[in-house]
Design a protein around this motif. Sequence first.
Motif, PDB file in Angstrom:
ATOM      1  N   TRP A  23      -5.157   5.657 -14.318  1.00 41.98           N
ATOM      2  CA  TRP A  23      -4.959   5.438 -12.251  1.00 41.98           C
ATOM      3  C   TRP A  23      -4.336   6.249 -11.887  1.00 41.98           C
ATOM      4  O   TRP A  23      -3.034   6.682 -12.613  1.00 41.98           O
ATOM      5  CB  TRP A  23      -4.758   3.920 -12.400  1.00 41.98           C
ATOM      6  CG  TRP A  23      -4.818   3.414 -11.093  1.00 41.98           C
ATOM      7  CD1 TRP A  23      -4.140   3.565 -10.053  1.00 41.98           C
ATOM      8  CD2 TRP A  23      -5.964   3.062  -9.766  1.00 41.98           C
ATOM      9  NE1 TRP A  23      -4.041   3.189  -9.056  1.00 41.98           N
ATOM     10  CE2 TRP A  23      -5.729   2.552  -9.127  1.00 41.98           C
ATOM     11  CE3 TRP A  23      -7.206   2.888 -10.303  1.00 41.98           C
ATOM     12  CZ2 TRP A  23      -6.584   1.813  -8.201  1.00 41.98           C
ATOM     13  CZ3 TRP A  23      -8.056   1.793  -9.865  1.00 41.98           C
ATOM     14  CH2 TRP A  23      -8.213   1.562  -8.377  1.00 41.98           C
ATOM     15  N   THR A  26      -0.023   4.955  -8.476  1.00 45.95           N
ATOM     16  CA  THR A  26       0.658   3.154  -9.193  1.00 45.95           C
ATOM     17  C   THR A  26      -0.509   2.677  -8.660  1.00 45.95           C
ATOM     18  O   THR A  26      -0.521   1.847  -7.683  1.00 45.95           O
ATOM     19  CB  THR A  26       1.510   3.172  -8.260  1.00 45.95           C
ATOM     20  OG1 THR A  26       2.864   4.057  -8.402  1.00 45.95           O
ATOM     21  CG2 THR A  26       2.625   1.192  -9.235  1.00 45.95           C
ATOM     22  N   PHE A  27      -0.602   1.297  -9.666  1.00 48.95           N
ATOM     23  CA  PHE A  27      -1.818   0.673  -9.625  1.00 48.95           C
ATOM     24  C   PHE A  27      -1.426  -1.433  -9.177  1.00 48.95           C
ATOM     25  O   PHE A  27       0.073  -1.546  -9.722  1.00 48.95           O
ATOM     26  CB  PHE A  27      -2.537   0.311 -11.834  1.00 48.95           C
ATOM     27  CG  PHE A  27      -3.322  -1.040 -10.702  1.00 48.95           C
ATOM     28  CD1 PHE A  27      -4.713  -0.887 -10.367  1.00 48.95           C
ATOM     29  CD2 PHE A  27      -3.125  -2.505 -11.524  1.00 48.95           C
ATOM     30  CE1 PHE A  27      -5.671  -1.527 -10.353  1.00 48.95           C
ATOM     31  CE2 PHE A  27      -3.996  -3.220 -12.063  1.00 48.95           C
ATOM     32  CZ  PHE A  27      -5.100  -2.995 -10.738  1.00 48.95           C
ATOM     33  N   ASP A  28      -1.446  -1.221  -8.291  1.00 48.15           N
ATOM     34  CA  ASP A  28      -1.629  -2.968  -7.693  1.00 48.15           C
ATOM     35  C   ASP A  28      -3.080  -3.662  -7.487  1.00 48.15           C
ATOM     36  O   ASP A  28      -3.804  -3.019  -7.017  1.00 48.15           O
ATOM     37  CB  ASP A  28      -0.262  -2.692  -6.632  1.00 48.15           C
ATOM     38  CG  ASP A  28      -0.173  -4.393  -6.529  1.00 48.15           C
ATOM     39  OD1 ASP A  28      -0.626  -4.485  -5.240  1.00 48.15           O
ATOM     40  OD2 ASP A  28       0.446  -5.164  -6.486  1.00 48.15           O
ATOM     41  N   GLU A  29      -3.374  -4.963  -7.732  1.00 48.44           N
ATOM     42  CA  GLU A  29      -4.177  -5.394  -7.383  1.00 48.44           C
ATOM     43  C   GLU A  29      -4.385  -5.365  -5.517  1.00 48.44           C
ATOM     44  O   GLU A  29      -5.755  -5.659  -5.774  1.00 48.44           O
ATOM     45  CB  GLU A  29      -4.199  -6.847  -7.915  1.00 48.44           C
ATOM     46  CG  GLU A  29      -4.669  -7.012  -9.624  1.00 48.44           C
ATOM     47  CD  GLU A  29      -4.733  -7.617 -10.026  1.00 48.44           C
ATOM     48  OE1 GLU A  29      -4.889  -8.999  -9.554  1.00 48.44           O
ATOM     49  OE2 GLU A  29      -5.319  -8.441 -11.237  1.00 48.44           O
ATOM     50  N   ALA A  32      -5.443  -2.033  -4.701  1.00 54.94           N
ATOM     51  CA  ALA A  32      -6.552  -1.719  -5.277  1.00 54.94           C
ATOM     52  C   ALA A  32      -8.186  -2.268  -4.390  1.00 54.94           C
ATOM     53  O   ALA A  32      -8.270  -1.689  -3.900  1.00 54.94           O
ATOM     54  CB  ALA A  32      -6.275  -2.288  -6.175  1.00 54.94           C
ATOM     55  N   ASP A  61      -1.596   3.964 -15.369  1.00 49.14           N
ATOM     56  CA  ASP A  61      -0.604   4.439 -14.475  1.00 49.14           C
ATOM     57  C   ASP A  61       0.016   5.539 -14.196  1.00 49.14           C
ATOM     58  O   ASP A  61       0.486   5.836 -14.825  1.00 49.14           O
ATOM     59  CB  ASP A  61      -1.129   3.615 -12.897  1.00 49.14           C
ATOM     60  CG  ASP A  61       0.995   3.160 -13.070  1.00 49.14           C
ATOM     61  OD1 ASP A  61       1.173   2.849 -13.793  1.00 49.14           O
ATOM     62  OD2 ASP A  61       0.882   2.278 -11.982  1.00 49.14           O
ATOM     63  N   THR A 134     -12.784   2.302  -5.178  1.00 48.33           N
ATOM     64  CA  THR A 134     -11.800   2.656  -5.967  1.00 48.33           C
ATOM     65  C   THR A 134     -12.467   3.194  -7.295  1.00 48.33           C
ATOM     66  O   THR A 134     -13.732   2.841  -7.514  1.00 48.33           O
ATOM     67  CB  THR A 134     -10.141   2.409  -6.122  1.00 48.33           C
ATOM     68  OG1 THR A 134     -10.998   1.100  -7.089  1.00 48.33           O
ATOM     69  CG2 THR A 134     -10.132   1.983  -4.773  1.00 48.33           C
TER      70      THR A 134
END
Length: 236
Positions: A23, A26-29, A32, A61, A134
Amino acid sequence: MSRAHMLYDDKPLESGTTHQHHWQGTFDENTASKNRASGDTDHGVILESVYLGHEKHYFDDAKKAKFRYWAAHMEFKSAARRTYDKFGKEVEPNLGKTKIQNSGFLNSSYKKVADGNPDTLSYPQLCELITTKTDLDSWSRPKQANCFVLYVSEDLIKHMEIESGQSVRIRTKAHGPFVESVTVLDTVEKRTTANYTGGASSGKSWTDNLMAVKQTKAGHDLPAEANQGADDDEWD
């Protein structure tokens, strides 16, 4: 409906296969799930659908954080926005329930009408709400029309007994593809009992037949999964 949900993957669904990704950022629900209509409430949706199978998606990520999700493929049945009363208690939506109403002077004239004020979503409306714009949309696409994909945390679902063809009720966390809860509406026993056509010797009661079917299904687990790519141990 978004273009991502209009393009179907023509490859058959191989339930349980594993895919690995990276990813960007930085991944965050919450971040996203970007596709929210202006002024729209962000409580998510509640829906009833048929579970068709899943793919596993493991990714990291930019901060090297690791994430495990199941991309659950679903067949659309009904859906509605999640709503709450003034006390913060969630209100059960009317998912298309109907009642019989007299439609004329004759006692034999009836029609089906909505029972209350239905707040249901159509399939295209649901797709708009769960689309993120995304990489999530391209990692796993529906295999056929009237279907969609939701992302379920592996910790949430890995211990559940769920098979292809079962009806489920799902609540999403917000307007996006991430699942908050999953409830199986019909179990293997119920479906098997409904399809029971005989074969028992005479003298046995219907209750005995039901119990016999349930006993044969005791201890049933998820089907074996054929993983692809690196072993799960690499993600521990």
